[in-house]
Motif scaffolding. Structure first.
Motif, short mmCIF file in Angstrom:
data_model
loop_
_atom_site.label_atom_id
_atom_site.label_comp_id
_atom_site.label_asym_id
_atom_site.label_seq_id
_atom_site.Cartn_x
_atom_site.Cartn_y
_atom_site.Cartn_z
N CYS A 1 48.82 23.64 78.61
CA CYS A 1 48.39 22.39 79.26
C CYS A 1 49.45 21.30 79.18
CB CYS A 1 47.07 21.91 78.65
SG CYS A 1 45.69 23.00 79.08
N HIS A 2 49.86 20.95 77.98
CA HIS A 2 50.84 19.87 77.84
C HIS A 2 51.98 20.26 76.91
CE1 HIS A 2 46.72 18.10 78.38
NE2 HIS A 2 47.34 17.68 79.49
N GLY A 3 52.09 21.54 76.60
CA GLY A 3 53.28 22.04 75.92
C GLY A 3 53.38 21.84 74.41
N SER A 4 52.25 21.78 73.71
CA SER A 4 52.35 21.73 72.24
C SER A 4 52.71 23.11 71.70
CB SER A 4 51.02 21.27 71.64
OG SER A 4 50.81 19.90 71.85
N PRO B 1 52.32 16.69 71.83
CA PRO B 1 51.10 15.91 72.11
C PRO B 1 50.04 16.15 71.03
CG PRO B 1 51.84 17.06 74.09
CD PRO B 1 52.70 17.56 72.95
N CYS C 1 43.90 24.36 71.27
CA CYS C 1 44.90 23.33 70.98
C CYS C 1 44.20 22.10 70.41
CB CYS C 1 45.63 22.98 72.27
SG CYS C 1 46.88 21.71 72.04
N CYS D 1 50.84 25.90 73.97
CA CYS D 1 49.74 25.39 74.77
C CYS D 1 50.20 25.21 76.22
CB CYS D 1 49.23 24.05 74.23
SG CYS D 1 47.87 23.42 75.25
N HIS E 1 45.15 19.14 70.69
CA HIS E 1 45.31 17.96 71.54
C HIS E 1 44.04 17.77 72.37
CE1 HIS E 1 47.32 15.90 75.21
NE2 HIS E 1 46.99 14.98 74.32
N LEU E 2 43.83 18.61 73.38
CA LEU E 2 42.63 18.48 74.22
C LEU E 2 41.86 19.79 74.36
CD1 LEU E 2 44.01 16.09 77.02
CD2 LEU E 2 42.54 15.50 75.07
N GLY E 3 42.15 20.73 73.50
CA GLY E 3 41.31 21.92 73.41
C GLY E 3 41.65 23.08 74.32
N CYS E 4 42.80 23.08 74.95
CA CYS E 4 43.15 24.23 75.81
C CYS E 4 43.34 25.49 74.98
CB CYS E 4 44.45 23.95 76.55
SG CYS E 4 44.26 22.73 77.85
S1 FES Z 1 45.76 20.42 75.33
FE1 FES Z 1 47.39 21.37 74.33
S2 FES Z 1 49.00 19.99 74.51
FE2 FES Z 1 47.37 19.04 75.50
#
Ligand code: FES
Length: 208
Positions: free
Chosen positions: A157-160, A173, A126, A155, A128-131
Motif C-alpha cells: 500500500c505505502h511501502g513499509s 509510514p 501492516c 507492504c 500503518h493502515l492494515g494492508c
Molecule cells: S498500510 Fe502499509 S504502509 Fe500504509
C-alpha cells in the motif's frame, strides 16, 4: 368397536402423545444448555497449525478467528540459521529493534520476537493502515542490497518494510512492529494460535 380395533387406536394415541412431547421438549432442553462464552467459542475454534511442511526460509499463512466474527491472517516463517543471525545485523536500521513500543506477548519481546528462534509467528497486517503484507525472503530485493535488506515483509500500500522478525525499518509510514498473537507449541511442528504457552514453555525459550 372390536377389541383389536380399540387396542390399535389406543397404541396410536400413545405414540402420537410421545412424539408430540418430544417435539416440544427437545428444543426446550436444548435451550437449557449453558450459552457458550466467547472464550469457549474461541478455544473451540482456535487454529492448530501444522508447520511440518514449511521448509527453512519458507512461509505459510492461515486464518485465525481472533474474536467473534474477527478473522486475522497469520503468517508463520521458518527462519534459517543465516536469517536468525541477520536479525542482529539489522538492528541499527530498525525503528524499534527491541520491540519496546510494539504489541507482542512478553515471551515474544526479544530480538527474534518469538518463542523459538527458528519459527516466527505474526499477524500479517501492516501496522500503518492494515494492508496485507507480501513475504519477500530474498536478499537482493528491488533496489536495496544486502546491506539494507535480509528478507522480510513489504507492504504494497505505502511501502513499509519489516524484517523477518516483523520489525519495521526506520523512515517507514508504519511506526510499530508487526503484532504477535498469543500462541504456543503443542508439538515440535504443531502450533496453537490464540492461546498463550504454559509458563514452562514461555520461560525456557531463548531471550535476545
Ligand atoms: S498500510 Fe502499509 S504502509 Fe500504509
Amino acid at each position: 368397536m372390536d377389541d383389536a380395533k380399540r387396542k390399535f387406536l389406543k397404541q396410536t394415541a400413545i405414540a402420537m402423545t410421545v412424539a408430540g412431547g418430544a417435539v416440544v421438549t427437545i428444543p426446550f432442553i436444548s435451550s437449557m444448555r449453558p450459552v457458550q462464552t466467547e472464550q469457549e467459542y474461541l478455544d473451540e475454534h482456535n487454529a492448530l497449525v501444522d508447520i511440518s511442511d514449511i521448509p527453512p526460509g519458507g512461509m505459510k499463512k492461515m486464518n485465525w478467528l481472533m474474536a467473534w466474527n474477527v478473522v486475522r491472517i497469520i503468517t508463520v516463517v521458518r527462519r534459517t540459521e543465516q536469517e536468525i543471525s541477520d536479525l542482529h545485523f539489522l538492528q541499527p536500521l530498525l525503528l524499534d529493534p527491541f520491540s519496546q513500543d510494539s504489541k507482542q506477548p512478553s515471551y515474544a519481546q526479544n530480538i527474534h520476537r518469538s518463542l523459538r528462534k527458528d519459527i516466527f509467528v505474526a499477524i500479517n497486517s501492516c501496522t500503518h493502515l492494515g494492508c496485507g503484507l507480501t513475504f519477500k525472503p530474498d536478499y537482493a530485493y528491488e533496489r536495496y542490497g544486502p546491506d539494507y535488506w535480509r528478507g522480510g515483509f513489504d507492504c504494497p500500500c505505502h511501502g513499509s518494510y519489516f524484517d523477518l522478525a516483523g520489525r519495521v525499518y526506520k523512515g517507514m509510514p508504519a511506526k510499530e512492529n508487526l503484532s504477535i498473537p498469543p500462541y504456543h507449541f503443542v508439538a515440535e511442528n504443531l502450533i496453537r494460535i490464540g492461546v498463550h504457552p504454559p509458563a514452562t514453555q514461555a520461560s525456557t525459550e531463548p531471550k535476545a
